[in-house]
Design an enzyme around this catalytic site. Structure first.
Site: not given
Length: 338
Positions: A39, A124, A142
């Site tokens: 991520e 996020y 996102d």
DNA sequence: GATGCGTGGTG
DNA sequence: TCACCAAGCAT
């Protein structure tokens, strides 16, 4: 509730994903540390970049646990990140690794609030880790999700404002299912990546077509205008003597801090030096024209800050963390010269 | 709320 | 060519 049939919306997405979802390496694990690494790498970075050059697979092999990253030195972590950009990300990742070791006994935390509190992890990324690693029902927004929602709900306001973000997160909260958040969140993002694309959305084959209100998808989402680019010149020297090369290390306060580059000199100091190469690269809102001058047969002009410059063996070059524009130009120049 | 932070892809 | 954009975050 923004939709009349949220369960149908969720089911459509999850069914589509089970058929069309890509089998990325970070989807073959539920290790939260490995999910976090993916991520962070993917923040403002396209999937192809992380995938093509093998960054993710290499990084988790090098740092399989938080403890492995926590004990690495700065040059090692910067080298592992070289080519990905936004080097602050890997520093924060190491800070997070240290926090996991110091405050969570080396065990990745399970509670959303504890994940969210780690350095470099915002709303996020915390939601992504909680849903992808633990299948917790947490919303994510996102750039992909923002594009899908702004089109599905025909949202005509700007999304890059506090109000716009609030609206997007509100939709995300209301629509994330209680049970299959991992598959649902993955599907929502991947639909944005594969189908509900920025320039040429594939509306005819989109499984969300019956839920979607916009007539003009390419006009959404709305954003403010970008900062104007500024042209900058950068004049650097190639100084090589006795198998050694002179490099400059960025200060801790500078952008790209800790990384090495070719030393800069004032343009007027270089009038007698042959020009070896000219290239351009972008950094934030700057457009840099980079010129490299040959000082191999000329006395090297004095530096304003010689304490930041150091002679390195040419053999060391591959191990020194270096911004991509300099790595490329050096690879080319050294191939030509030797 | 606006800005800085890297790099590569795209039309 | 070049502006815009991409699995954001911190300040």
């Amino acid at each position: 509730m923004p939709l009349q049939q949220p369960a149908s919306f969720q089911k459509s997405l999850i069914q589509w994903f089970s058929k069309e979802g890509e089998d990325y390496p970070w989807r073959q694990t539920t290790d939260p540390w490995h999910i976090l690494i993916s991520e962070v790498m993917l923040q403002q970075t396209q999937v192809a970049t992380v995938l093509n050059k093998g960054f993710f697979v290499r990084f988790i092999a090098q740092f399989p646990t938080p403890a492995d990253l926590a004990r690495a030195d700065e040059q090692t972590i910067l080298s592992a990140w070289e080519g990905l950009g936004y080097y602050r990300r890997v520093r924060n990742l190491q800070k997070a690794a240290k926090a996991i070791c110091d405050y969570h006994e080396g065990i990745f935390p399970k509670q959303y609030e504890q994940i969210r509190a780690l350095p470099g992890i915002g709303r996020y990324t915390a939601g992504a880790v909680a849903s992808f690693a633990y299948n917790q029902s947490q919303p994510i927004v996102d750039a992909n999700v923002a594009r899908v929602f702004s089109r599905v709900f025909d949202y005509q306001e700007r999304v890059d404002t506090t109000a716009g973000q609030k609206q997007l997160w509100s939709w995300a909260e209301q629509l994330v299912p209680a049970k299959n958040a991992r598959a649902y969140n993955s599907a929502l993002m991947e639909l944005g990546q594969q189908v509900c694309t920025n320039k040429t959305p594939k509306c005819e084959t989109c499984i969300l077509k019956k839920f979607c209100s916009t007539k003009d998808p390419t006009s959404l989402p709305k954003k403010g205008s970008a900062k104007k680019t500024v042209l900058v010149d950068e004049h650097c020297i190639l100084a090589i003597q006795d198998g050694k090369i002179l490099l400059h290390q960025e200060k801790a306060s500078a952008r790209r801090s800790g990384m090495w580059k070719l030393p800069e000199r004032a343009h007027h100091q270089l009038e007698a030096c042959p020009l070896l190469s000219k290239s351009t690269y972008g950094i934030t809102h700057h457009r840099v024209t980079l010129r490299i001058y040959d000082t191999r047969n000329i006395s090297i002009p004095n530096s304003e800050n010689p304490e930041q410059e150091k002679w390195h063996q040419l053999e060391e070059l591959p191990t020194l963390p270096m911004p991509s524009p300099f790595r490329k130009v050096l690879d080319t120049l050294l191939a030509d010269l030797f």
